[in-house]
Design a protein around this motif. Sequence first.
Motif, mmCIF file in Angstrom:
data_model
loop_
_atom_site.group_PDB
_atom_site.id
_atom_site.type_symbol
_atom_site.label_atom_id
_atom_site.label_comp_id
_atom_site.label_asym_id
_atom_site.label_seq_id
_atom_site.Cartn_x
_atom_site.Cartn_y
_atom_site.Cartn_z
ATOM 1 N N CYS A 9 22.441 4.190 -2.565
ATOM 2 C CA CYS A 9 21.077 4.535 -2.954
ATOM 3 C C CYS A 9 20.176 3.402 -2.483
ATOM 4 N N CYS A 10 18.941 3.743 -2.203
ATOM 5 C CA CYS A 10 18.012 2.750 -1.670
ATOM 6 C C CYS A 10 16.583 3.212 -1.928
ATOM 7 N N ALA A 11 15.657 2.388 -1.539
ATOM 8 C CA ALA A 11 14.249 2.756 -1.588
ATOM 9 C C ALA A 11 13.746 2.887 -0.155
ATOM 10 N N ASP A 12 13.105 4.007 0.140
ATOM 11 C CA ASP A 12 12.370 4.136 1.398
ATOM 12 C C ASP A 12 11.003 3.528 1.147
ATOM 13 N N VAL A 13 10.652 2.503 1.915
ATOM 14 C CA VAL A 13 9.415 1.767 1.681
ATOM 15 C C VAL A 13 8.470 1.977 2.865
ATOM 16 N N TYR A 14 7.326 2.572 2.551
ATOM 17 C CA TYR A 14 6.266 2.799 3.534
ATOM 18 C C TYR A 14 5.179 1.753 3.266
ATOM 19 N N GLU A 15 5.336 0.569 3.848
ATOM 20 C CA GLU A 15 4.425 -0.539 3.539
ATOM 21 C C GLU A 15 2.985 -0.211 3.910
ATOM 22 N N LYS A 16 2.773 0.406 5.071
ATOM 23 C CA LYS A 16 1.405 0.708 5.512
ATOM 24 C C LYS A 16 0.705 1.698 4.590
ATOM 25 N N LEU A 17 1.484 2.518 3.880
ATOM 26 C CA LEU A 17 0.917 3.504 2.960
ATOM 27 C C LEU A 17 0.968 3.029 1.506
ATOM 28 N N TYR A 51 11.867 -1.716 -7.237
ATOM 29 C CA TYR A 51 12.526 -0.529 -6.681
ATOM 30 C C TYR A 51 13.677 -0.054 -7.571
ATOM 31 N N GLY A 52 14.410 -0.982 -8.146
ATOM 32 C CA GLY A 52 15.459 -0.620 -9.084
ATOM 33 C C GLY A 52 14.876 0.028 -10.331
ATOM 34 N N ASP A 53 13.782 -0.543 -10.842
ATOM 35 C CA ASP A 53 13.105 0.041 -11.998
ATOM 36 C C ASP A 53 12.604 1.447 -11.677
ATOM 37 N N GLN A 54 12.032 1.613 -10.480
ATOM 38 C CA GLN A 54 11.531 2.919 -10.051
ATOM 39 C C GLN A 54 12.677 3.934 -9.970
ATOM 40 N N SER A 60 15.924 9.179 -14.528
ATOM 41 C CA SER A 60 15.847 9.550 -15.940
ATOM 42 C C SER A 60 14.904 10.732 -16.135
ATOM 43 N N ARG A 61 13.790 10.718 -15.434
ATOM 44 C CA ARG A 61 12.828 11.832 -15.508
ATOM 45 C C ARG A 61 13.460 13.131 -15.007
ATOM 46 N N GLU A 62 14.419 13.021 -14.088
ATOM 47 C CA GLU A 62 15.110 14.190 -13.534
ATOM 48 C C GLU A 62 16.338 14.580 -14.370
ATOM 49 N N ASN A 63 16.505 13.942 -15.524
ATOM 50 C CA ASN A 63 17.637 14.202 -16.430
ATOM 51 C C ASN A 63 18.993 13.852 -15.813
ATOM 52 N N ASP A 73 21.074 -8.658 -10.800
ATOM 53 C CA ASP A 73 20.169 -9.601 -10.140
ATOM 54 C C ASP A 73 20.215 -9.389 -8.637
ATOM 55 N N GLY A 74 19.061 -9.414 -8.014
ATOM 56 C CA GLY A 74 18.967 -9.237 -6.569
ATOM 57 C C GLY A 74 18.038 -8.090 -6.219
ATOM 58 N N GLN A 75 18.040 -7.759 -4.949
ATOM 59 C CA GLN A 75 17.124 -6.745 -4.434
ATOM 60 C C GLN A 75 17.830 -5.415 -4.209
ATOM 61 N N THR A 76 17.149 -4.347 -4.583
ATOM 62 C CA THR A 76 17.614 -2.999 -4.297
ATOM 63 C C THR A 76 17.645 -2.807 -2.779
ATOM 64 N N ALA A 77 18.624 -2.062 -2.286
ATOM 65 C CA ALA A 77 18.669 -1.742 -0.851
ATOM 66 C C ALA A 77 17.364 -1.050 -0.468
ATOM 67 N N ARG A 78 16.838 -1.402 0.705
ATOM 68 C CA ARG A 78 15.567 -0.835 1.152
ATOM 69 C C ARG A 78 15.641 -0.492 2.633
ATOM 70 N N ILE A 79 14.909 0.541 2.982
ATOM 71 C CA ILE A 79 14.731 0.893 4.388
ATOM 72 C C ILE A 79 13.234 0.944 4.655
ATOM 73 N N GLN A 80 12.798 0.166 5.635
ATOM 74 C CA GLN A 80 11.385 0.173 6.019
ATOM 75 C C GLN A 80 11.121 1.462 6.794
ATOM 76 N N MET A 81 10.112 2.197 6.354
ATOM 77 C CA MET A 81 9.804 3.501 6.945
ATOM 78 C C MET A 81 8.383 3.512 7.479
ATOM 79 N N GLU A 82 8.164 4.387 8.467
ATOM 80 C CA GLU A 82 6.824 4.641 8.984
ATOM 81 C C GLU A 82 6.667 6.126 9.218
ATOM 82 N N LEU A 83 5.432 6.572 9.141
ATOM 83 C CA LEU A 83 5.111 7.942 9.540
ATOM 84 C C LEU A 83 4.459 7.869 10.910
ATOM 85 N N VAL A 84 5.049 8.568 11.870
ATOM 86 C CA VAL A 84 4.494 8.628 13.216
ATOM 87 C C VAL A 84 4.283 10.105 13.529
#
Length: 136
Positions: A9-17, A51-54, A60-63, A73-84
């Motif tokens: 599991c990871c977070a897709d991160v769209y920094e520009k957005l 990202y872990g909190d998110q 949890s919201r999805e049951n 402790d540490g950083q959630t796996a992340r993938i830097q994403m862009e919309l092109v």
Amino acid sequence: MKVAGVGFCCADVYEKLNLSYPTGNSLDFAIHVSRLGAEASVVSVVGKDVYGDQMIKVLSRENINVSHLHQVDGQTARIQMELVENDRVHGEEEEGVMAQFVLSEEDKAFICTHDYMHTDLFGRVLDTLPFFKEHG
């Protein structure tokens, strides 16, 4: 039916957005089968970061049962994403806490309480598949 999404599991991160989305093969699977009426769990690891909190909040919201979604402790796996031109483009991946993810004996026992499990090539659990086959 009781199902477990196990592994990446990871977070897709769209920094520009200024947006991010929890994702990953096992996580997406759990959300979709839960929406179809299955009892779903996620067994994985996230960091003690935004990202872990998110991830925990969305699941949890999805049951989704997150009792075995470990937050460490540490950083959630992340993938830097862009919309092109409306296409998602995957950029650099940061493995974060997924790099050390290993199923505990308690995780394995928990997964065995499910009817089905789903995993992927990146979830660091392929070596445990014979165990799960042996235990039905």
